[in-house]
Each structure stands twice: as C-alpha cells, then as structure tokens.
Design a protein around this motif. Structure first.
Motif, PDB file in Angstrom:
ATOM      1  N   GLN A 179       0.845  -1.190   0.000  1.00 26.63           N
ATOM      2  CA  GLN A 179       0.000   0.000   0.000  1.00 26.63           C
ATOM      3  C   GLN A 179       0.881   1.242   0.000  1.00 26.63           C
ATOM      4  O   GLN A 179       1.822   1.342   0.783  1.00 26.63           O
ATOM      5  CB  GLN A 179      -0.903  -0.004   1.244  1.00 26.63           C
ATOM      6  CG  GLN A 179      -1.992   1.030   1.241  1.00 26.63           C
ATOM      7  CD  GLN A 179      -3.156   0.634   0.341  1.00 26.63           C
ATOM      8  OE1 GLN A 179      -3.112  -0.411  -0.299  1.00 26.63           O
ATOM      9  NE2 GLN A 179      -4.157   1.473   0.276  1.00 26.63           N
ATOM     10  N   VAL A 180       0.581   2.191  -0.883  1.00 24.67           N
ATOM     11  CA  VAL A 180       1.338   3.432  -0.972  1.00 24.67           C
ATOM     12  C   VAL A 180       0.411   4.607  -0.667  1.00 24.67           C
ATOM     13  O   VAL A 180      -0.701   4.668  -1.168  1.00 24.67           O
ATOM     14  CB  VAL A 180       1.947   3.607  -2.379  1.00 24.67           C
ATOM     15  CG1 VAL A 180       2.622   4.967  -2.501  1.00 24.67           C
ATOM     16  CG2 VAL A 180       2.939   2.492  -2.676  1.00 24.67           C
ATOM     17  N   GLN A 181       0.893   5.492   0.153  1.00 28.00           N
ATOM     18  CA  GLN A 181       0.116   6.690   0.520  1.00 28.00           C
ATOM     19  C   GLN A 181       0.916   7.946   0.252  1.00 28.00           C
ATOM     20  O   GLN A 181       2.136   7.962   0.432  1.00 28.00           O
ATOM     21  CB  GLN A 181      -0.216   6.661   2.023  1.00 28.00           C
ATOM     22  CG  GLN A 181      -1.525   6.023   2.395  1.00 28.00           C
ATOM     23  CD  GLN A 181      -1.872   6.284   3.847  1.00 28.00           C
ATOM     24  OE1 GLN A 181      -1.045   6.132   4.726  1.00 28.00           O
ATOM     25  NE2 GLN A 181      -3.098   6.676   4.098  1.00 28.00           N
ATOM     26  N   LEU A 182       0.210   9.002  -0.148  1.00 29.63           N
ATOM     27  CA  LEU A 182       0.786  10.339  -0.243  1.00 29.63           C
ATOM     28  C   LEU A 182       0.032  11.231   0.729  1.00 29.63           C
ATOM     29  O   LEU A 182      -1.200  11.315   0.657  1.00 29.63           O
ATOM     30  CB  LEU A 182       0.667  10.903  -1.654  1.00 29.63           C
ATOM     31  CG  LEU A 182       1.827  10.652  -2.629  1.00 29.63           C
ATOM     32  CD1 LEU A 182       2.070   9.179  -2.840  1.00 29.63           C
ATOM     33  CD2 LEU A 182       1.572  11.355  -3.950  1.00 29.63           C
ATOM     34  N   VAL A 183       0.754  11.869   1.621  1.00 28.77           N
ATOM     35  CA  VAL A 183       0.134  12.729   2.616  1.00 28.77           C
ATOM     36  C   VAL A 183       0.677  14.139   2.456  1.00 28.77           C
ATOM     37  O   VAL A 183       1.891  14.365   2.558  1.00 28.77           O
ATOM     38  CB  VAL A 183       0.390  12.227   4.048  1.00 28.77           C
ATOM     39  CG1 VAL A 183      -0.223  13.178   5.063  1.00 28.77           C
ATOM     40  CG2 VAL A 183      -0.175  10.822   4.215  1.00 28.77           C
ATOM     41  N   LEU A 232       4.241  23.859   0.825  1.00 26.74           N
ATOM     42  CA  LEU A 232       3.523  22.597   0.865  1.00 26.74           C
ATOM     43  C   LEU A 232       4.515  21.441   0.880  1.00 26.74           C
ATOM     44  O   LEU A 232       5.578  21.518   0.265  1.00 26.74           O
ATOM     45  CB  LEU A 232       2.600  22.456  -0.347  1.00 26.74           C
ATOM     46  CG  LEU A 232       1.600  23.576  -0.598  1.00 26.74           C
ATOM     47  CD1 LEU A 232       0.733  23.242  -1.803  1.00 26.74           C
ATOM     48  CD2 LEU A 232       0.747  23.847   0.620  1.00 26.74           C
ATOM     49  N   SER A 233       4.133  20.382   1.591  1.00 28.98           N
ATOM     50  CA  SER A 233       4.928  19.160   1.616  1.00 28.98           C
ATOM     51  C   SER A 233       4.051  17.979   1.253  1.00 28.98           C
ATOM     52  O   SER A 233       2.848  17.978   1.539  1.00 28.98           O
ATOM     53  CB  SER A 233       5.524  18.924   3.008  1.00 28.98           C
ATOM     54  OG  SER A 233       6.356  19.980   3.397  1.00 28.98           O
ATOM     55  N   CYS A 234       4.657  16.974   0.647  1.00 29.32           N
ATOM     56  CA  CYS A 234       3.931  15.752   0.301  1.00 29.32           C
ATOM     57  C   CYS A 234       4.889  14.582   0.485  1.00 29.32           C
ATOM     58  O   CYS A 234       5.889  14.480  -0.220  1.00 29.32           O
ATOM     59  CB  CYS A 234       3.427  15.810  -1.125  1.00 29.32           C
ATOM     60  SG  CYS A 234       2.686  14.276  -1.722  1.00 29.32           S
ATOM     61  N   ALA A 235       4.560  13.717   1.444  1.00 30.94           N
ATOM     62  CA  ALA A 235       5.409  12.578   1.767  1.00 30.94           C
ATOM     63  C   ALA A 235       4.764  11.284   1.292  1.00 30.94           C
ATOM     64  O   ALA A 235       3.588  11.025   1.601  1.00 30.94           O
ATOM     65  CB  ALA A 235       5.656  12.523   3.270  1.00 30.94           C
ATOM     66  N   ALA A 236       5.534  10.498   0.558  1.00 36.15           N
ATOM     67  CA  ALA A 236       5.067   9.197   0.100  1.00 36.15           C
ATOM     68  C   ALA A 236       5.598   8.111   1.020  1.00 36.15           C
ATOM     69  O   ALA A 236       6.751   8.156   1.450  1.00 36.15           O
ATOM     70  CB  ALA A 236       5.538   8.946  -1.332  1.00 36.15           C
ATOM     71  N   SER A 237       4.747   7.137   1.331  1.00 35.27           N
ATOM     72  CA  SER A 237       5.159   6.042   2.199  1.00 35.27           C
ATOM     73  C   SER A 237       4.534   4.737   1.733  1.00 35.27           C
ATOM     74  O   SER A 237       3.532   4.733   1.026  1.00 35.27           O
ATOM     75  CB  SER A 237       4.750   6.335   3.650  1.00 35.27           C
ATOM     76  OG  SER A 237       3.337   6.422   3.743  1.00 35.27           O
ATOM     77  N   GLY A 238       5.157   3.629   2.174  1.00 31.30           N
ATOM     78  CA  GLY A 238       4.625   2.327   1.811  1.00 31.30           C
ATOM     79  C   GLY A 238       5.622   1.521   0.996  1.00 31.30           C
ATOM     80  O   GLY A 238       6.827   1.693   1.092  1.00 31.30           O
TER      81      GLY A 238
END
Length: 120
Positions: free
Chosen positions: A1-5, A20-26
């Motif tokens: 599962q990949v998320q962008l927050v 603005l920030s955008c962190a991808a995880s997973g």
C-alpha cells in the motif's frame, strides 16, 4: 500500500508565502516524477509544477518565478515553496507521484489535497 500525505496549506494574504509538503510512504522501490496540481472551484485540475528523479523541473507559466518545486529522495518527499501568492492561486493543491514498487508494479498515486486560500 502506498500513501501520499500532504501538509502545509492554509490561509494567507496576497503577497505572502506558503510551503507545501507531500510525503510518500509504503511499498516504494523508486519514484520517478513527482508533481503538484491544483483545482479551483468550477475549474479543471491543472499542472502547477513537476520534478523528475534527476531534478529536472517544469512549471506552469502562471507560477514561474514565484513557485519552486524540490524533492528529498531519501524521504520520498516533494515540496512546493509558493511566494508572492495571488488570490488566483486559491485552490485545492494535490500532489502525485509515479511509483515503482518492489514487486515491479508501476502506477501514479495522488494525495488527498490541501486547501490554499489567498485573500486580497
């Protein structure tokens, strides 16, 4: 599962700045392009800026000279520094990323959006 927050949106006066920030995880093996888009009420979503893994950037004409996109590959994070904001920059800002997983899957993932409101 990949998320962008995403984070960093808010209300600012014209001429002000936001980051603005955008962190991808997973399950991420690599990320090629990362970008920011925006959608104002009643309008189509439009590209704001994009950065590919080697650092090449592209900006919409409306934000050139005012916005700067950057990324931290170690953190799988993309940033958008927005200066000299104008009321017409008001929109929901979305990030996206072209993801490659360890299993070889390739897809584009979008964040949930963050509201930016610029008052005159």
């Amino acid at each position: 599962q990949v998320q962008l927050v995403e984070s960093g949106g808010g209300l600012v006066q014209a001429g002000g700045s936001l980051r603005l920030s955008c962190a991808a995880s997973g399950n991420i093996f690599a990320i090629n392009a990362m970008g920011w888009y925006r959608q104002a009420p009643g309008k189509q979503r439009e590209l704001v800026a994009i950065i590919i893994s080697v650092g090449t950037t592209h900006y919409a004409d409306s934000v050139k000279g005012r916005f700067t996109i950057s990324r931290d590959n170690a953190k799988n994070t993309v940033y958008l520094q927005m200066n000299s904001l104008k009321p017409e920059d008001t929109a929901v800002y979305y990030c996206n990323a072209d993801i490659r997983t360890y299993s070889g899957s390739v897809f584009t993932r979008w964040g949930q959006g963050t509201q930016v409101t610029v008052s005159s």
